[in-house]
Scaffold this motif. Structure first.
Motif: not given
Ligand SMILES: [Fe+2]
Length: 497
Positions: A140-155
């Protein structure tokens, strides 16, 4: 090198936020079989994920905090079979996609939607640029001002916004989660959880499988920048420092954050598996500030200790300017401070002990989380360094020294880099050998000209950092400074869905 995609050439302002090490790169690329000097320890097998802000477009208005708004990029350094590769991609946030389609910036000042262009109305403002969080097989790519975005660990492809299968209510999630080393539970929070300048804080727990099992809401004493928090074996701790937000200021086009030197700090303490109705607030000194906490733990007498990189004022120069605060480095009063909280003696305030020097980006072995611990690492400046430090990052200067701090009475160890070098927050790779403290991986920048840098990943013996790197891996491409990183072993990667 394989160049995947590049943002067209843009004209950024000639200011520290966008020049030197902070020069926007705007390229997604992959590098295979990086050149290795030395020997990579066989235990270093897995992926070092890093969050790197890189603004795709120049801002259309003046914003001292613009350095915090760079579009999130996620990079992966993969260690497998003795070879190392590198890849970096933008997180395809709604904001990034919309601005790329428009070919220009649409979002205005940091966390102030009242300064946005009309096309940005109602869109998700987060840039997911702070920490790549790994839990329950998800990145999960996070920043405290919003919800995370999920990222594919492979690509590193963006899979979309993440809300724990529709269960999360909070509009925000911290970039500083805590994972219990025994239960595998994920503890996190979100502040301004229901909107701008709100005092509402969400406190959440996900089980080791990633299921959101608890979400509760409480009010902070005031709306504060809550960048980090901590847990112990039994408690959750919510520090509040007086960097504050005001809705009227936002509506008039002002800055999200102003630091208030006269205001008290607090720590909220509650049983971590309990109810927010049990939350007790303890008072700290006025005006202090902290971005990152090293650890917290309970002692045999039932007291709670919270170790943090504390200073007398918010360290970000643009927040000091917005607050009308002028301080010298000495007046900053930075120190590694231990706040001790006694739940049983009737006191309502913390007791401070200085346990280490100035610095930030503290780190501990994952197995020490919330437990009494013997050592940790953090970055600092070498006071004996000849020449200026490398300029870059949100504070304006980059750290140039790595410390191993010992809390059992042994002296600290330091790895002081040569002049014109800087380093980013390391990740810790544990060793399978009980007596070995594992390895630290950190990206080191060397400035070779006004805007010229060479970058390398250094691998250090975590118990002997002063000895210098056991391996250096060239990264033959310009890099912007990382914020935070996360190490994921090949065993965890293989077990992920
Ligand atoms: Fe942080």
């Amino acid at each position: 090198m394989v160049r995947v995609k590049a943002i067209p050439v843009r004209n950024f302002p000639n200011t520290p936020e966008f020049t030197g090490l902070n020069t926007p790169i705007g390229e997604e690329y992959e590098l295979e079989s990086l050149r290795v000097e030395g020997r990579i320890p066989p235990e270093v097998a897995g992926t070092f994920f890093r969050a790197i802000p890189d603004p795709a477009f120049p801002p259309y208005l003046e914003d001292g905090a613009a350095v915090l708004s760079g579009d999130g990029m996620v990079s992966a350094m993969r260690f497998a079979g003795g070879k190392v590769s590198f890849a970096i991609r933008y997180v395809q946030t709604e904001r990034h996609r919309t601005e790329v389609a428009a070919g220009r910036a649409l979002f205005g000042k940091y966390r102030n939607p009242f300064t946005d262009r009309p096309e940005a109305a109602g869109l998700d403002r987060t840039v997911s640029n702070t920490t790549p969080v790994w839990h329950a097989g998800k990145l999960l790519m996070t920043k405290e001002d919003g919800r995370p975005y999920r990222v594919d660990r492979r690509n590193l492809a963006t899979l979309g916004r993440y809300d724990f299968g529709g269960r999360l209510k909070s509009a925000t999630v911290t970039a500083h989660v805590r994972i219990d080393p025994e239960s595998g539970e994920l503890f996190f929070f979100g502040y301004e959880a229901d909107g701008l300048a709100s005092t509402k804080v969400a406190y959440c727990i996900a089980d080791r499988h990633g299921n959101l099992t608890r979400e509760q809401c409480f009010d902070a004493p005031y709306c504060a920048m809550m960048h980090d928090f901590t847990i112990t074996e039994r408690y959750a701790l919510f520090p509040i420092y007086p960097t504050t937000c005001d809705l009227a200021r936002l509506k008039s086009g002002g800055d999200h954050w102003v630091h208030e030197l006269g205001r008290e700090s607090f720590v909220g303490v509650m049983p971590r598996g309990g109810s927010v109705a049990q939350l007790r607030w303890f008072r700290g000194p006025r005006g202090v500030s902290c971005y990152h906490m090293m650890n917290a733990f309970e002692d045999a007498d039932g007291r709670i200790h919270l170790d943090q990189c504390l200073s007398n004022v918010n360290a970000f120069p643009f927040i000091q300017r917005a607050s009308g605060i002028r301080v010298t480095p000495e007046e900053m009063g930075s120190r590694l401070a231990r706040w001790t909280i006694n739940l049983n003696d009737g006191s309502d305030s913390v007791t401070e002990t200085v346990i280490g020097p100035p610095g930030d980006l503290p780190m501990i072995p994952a197995t020490s989380q919330g437990r009494s611990y013997g050592h940790g690492w953090m970055l600092t400046m070498n006071p004996a360094m000849q020449g200026p430090p490398v300029a870059g990052g949100p504070v304006g200067v980059m750290f140039n020294t790595l410390l191993r701090l010992d809390f059992t009475g042994k002296p600290p160890q330091a790895l002081a880099l040569p002049p014109a070098h800087s380093l980013s927050e390391p990740v810790h790779v544990p060793s399978s050998k009980l007596a070995h403290e594992g390895w630290l991986l950190t990206v080191v920048d060397q400035q070779t000209g006004a805007s010229d840098f060479v970058h390398a990943l250094w691998i250090l013996d975590a118990g002997n950092v002063a000895a210098g790197p056991v391996a250096r891996i060239e990264i033959p491409h310009r890099l912007r400074p990382q914020v935070h990183g996360w190490w994921v072993s090949e065993v965890e990667l293989a077990a992920a869905l």
